[in-house]
Design an enzyme around this catalytic site. Structure first.
Site, PDB file in Angstrom:
ATOM      1  N   GLY A   8       0.872  -1.181   0.000  1.00  0.00           N
ATOM      2  CA  GLY A   8       0.000   0.000   0.000  1.00  0.00           C
ATOM      3  C   GLY A   8       0.893   1.211   0.000  1.00  0.00           C
ATOM      4  O   GLY A   8       1.869   1.262  -0.741  1.00  0.00           O
ATOM      5  N   GLU A   9       0.596   2.147   0.870  1.00  0.00           N
ATOM      6  CA  GLU A   9       1.416   3.357   0.958  1.00  0.00           C
ATOM      7  C   GLU A   9       1.941   3.445   2.393  1.00  0.00           C
ATOM      8  O   GLU A   9       1.181   3.709   3.314  1.00  0.00           O
ATOM      9  CB  GLU A   9       0.567   4.562   0.561  1.00  0.00           C
ATOM     10  N   SER A  10       3.236   3.228   2.532  1.00  0.00           N
ATOM     11  CA  SER A  10       3.786   3.074   3.885  1.00  0.00           C
ATOM     12  C   SER A  10       3.700   4.352   4.704  1.00  0.00           C
ATOM     13  O   SER A  10       3.564   4.296   5.929  1.00  0.00           O
ATOM     14  CB  SER A  10       5.225   2.575   3.821  1.00  0.00           C
TER      15      SER A  10
ATOM     16  N   CYS B 204       6.023  -5.501   0.702  1.00  0.00           N
ATOM     17  CA  CYS B 204       6.120  -4.193   0.079  1.00  0.00           C
ATOM     18  C   CYS B 204       6.039  -3.070   1.129  1.00  0.00           C
ATOM     19  O   CYS B 204       6.953  -2.940   1.925  1.00  0.00           O
ATOM     20  CB  CYS B 204       5.074  -4.082  -1.026  1.00  0.00           C
TER      21      CYS B 204
ATOM     22  N   ARG C 244      12.659   3.349  -0.275  1.00  0.00           N
ATOM     23  CA  ARG C 244      11.314   3.412  -0.865  1.00  0.00           C
ATOM     24  C   ARG C 244      11.379   3.735  -2.362  1.00  0.00           C
ATOM     25  O   ARG C 244      12.230   4.497  -2.801  1.00  0.00           O
ATOM     26  CB  ARG C 244      10.456   4.481  -0.175  1.00  0.00           C
TER      27      ARG C 244
ATOM     28  N   ARG D 254       5.927  -0.315  -7.449  1.00  0.00           N
ATOM     29  CA  ARG D 254       6.623   0.775  -6.733  1.00  0.00           C
ATOM     30  C   ARG D 254       7.402   0.183  -5.553  1.00  0.00           C
ATOM     31  O   ARG D 254       7.302   0.617  -4.405  1.00  0.00           O
ATOM     32  CB  ARG D 254       5.634   1.824  -6.229  1.00  0.00           C
TER      33      ARG D 254
ATOM     34  N   HIS E 287       4.603  -8.305  -4.161  1.00  0.00           N
ATOM     35  CA  HIS E 287       3.228  -8.586  -3.711  1.00  0.00           C
ATOM     36  C   HIS E 287       2.905 -10.072  -3.899  1.00  0.00           C
ATOM     37  O   HIS E 287       2.324 -10.445  -4.927  1.00  0.00           O
ATOM     38  CB  HIS E 287       2.231  -7.755  -4.526  1.00  0.00           C
TER      39      HIS E 287
ATOM     40  N   GLU F 272       0.624 -11.869  -2.833  1.00  0.00           N
ATOM     41  CA  GLU F 272      -0.816 -12.202  -2.853  1.00  0.00           C
ATOM     42  C   GLU F 272      -1.403 -12.072  -4.258  1.00  0.00           C
ATOM     43  O   GLU F 272      -2.552 -12.444  -4.470  1.00  0.00           O
ATOM     44  CB  GLU F 272      -1.571 -11.299  -1.854  1.00  0.00           C
TER      45      GLU F 272
HETATM   46  N1  GLN Z   1       6.039   2.743  -2.543  1.00  0.00           N
HETATM   47  C1  GLN Z   1       5.146   2.323  -1.503  1.00  0.00           C
HETATM   48  C2  GLN Z   1       5.529   2.945  -0.167  1.00  0.00           C
HETATM   49  O1  GLN Z   1       6.482   3.613  -0.058  1.00  0.00           O
HETATM   50  C3  GLN Z   1       5.120   0.819  -1.396  1.00  0.00           C
HETATM   51  C4  GLN Z   1       4.520   0.219  -2.621  1.00  0.00           C
HETATM   52  C5  GLN Z   1       3.689  -1.003  -2.388  1.00  0.00           C
HETATM   53  O2  GLN Z   1       3.419  -1.394  -1.252  1.00  0.00           O
HETATM   54  N2  GLN Z   1       3.254  -1.585  -3.474  1.00  0.00           N
HETATM   55  O3  GLN Z   1       4.856   2.734   0.774  1.00  0.00           O
END
Ligand code: GLN
Length: 198
Positions: A56-58, A88, A117, A146, A181, A183
């Site tokens: 997700g987005e950390s 991720c 990241r 990403r 990922h 999953e």
């Molecule tokens: N770039 C995202 C982050 O910094 C991580 C990307 C992902 O979980 N697919 O959180």
């Protein structure tokens, strides 16, 4: 330690569900016969034996861990040996050091790795690769979105898979992390590998 063959009904694996790609993780876990629970509160966390921290987005997840008052109890459970699979963004949160993180982003420090990241470029640079995993016979088709790069590992961390020269799956004691990922590949083997530690 309970092997997968001995998984019983009392085992509930939590999936951190504050943000991001948690629902496919639940699907995979359910597919291999494990009960799951979405974790959004400290009470949810108390009810689970192990935890998956999704992609997700950390930076957002970091904030939500604080605002939902999960950060402290999660840090305690990690310290006490709860098995956790971070993928991720989940891996970023579990790392000891974050490169290119946001200033207020607090790492949980549960695994002795340094991660950068978005190290493989932006969304358009997402990619897929077949990787050879230490204990698995056939390669695993890994989807990188990403993705963070593991830029250094402490001596206590085992590298379980590489993509080119980068470690992309690693383990230290109760913590398993993947920079991709798992999953999304219609392949339950890495979740099964994780559950062997539960
Ligand atoms: N770039 C995202 C982050 O910094 C991580 C990307 C992902 O979980 N697919 O959180």
């Amino acid at each position: 330690m309970v092997g997968l063959s001995r998984i019983n009904d009392s085992l509930t694996v939590g999936v951190l569900a504050l943000q991001g790609a948690f629902s496919r993780h639940e699907d995979v876990l359910q597919q291999i016969g494990v009960s799951t629970r979405q974790v959004r509160t400290p009470q949810d966390l108390d009810a689970v034996t192990a935890l998956v921290m999704p992609g997700g987005e950390s930076t957002t997840m970091s904030q939500l861990l604080e605002s939902s008052e999960l950060f402290e109890p999660l840090a305690k459970r990690l310290n006490a040996g709860m098995p956790v699979f971070g993928t991720c963004a989940g891996m970023i949160l579990l790392a000891k050091r974050i490169v290119d993180g946001r200033d207020d982003q607090l790492p949980l420090g549960a695994i002795d790795i340094e991660v950068q990241r978005n190290a493989y470029g932006r969304q358009v640079d997402s990619f897929e690769a077949d990787i050879k995993v230490d204990t698995l016979e056939a390669p695993f088709h890994a989807v990188f979105i990403r993705a963070p790069r593991i830029v250094s590992l402490g001596s206590g961390v085992k590298a379980l898979a590489y993509c080119d020269d980068d470690v992309v799956l690693a383990q230290q004691d109760n913590i398993l992390v993947a920079s991709f990922h798992p999953e999304l590949s219609n392949d339950t083997r890495l979740h099964e590998l994780f559950l062997k530690e539960v």
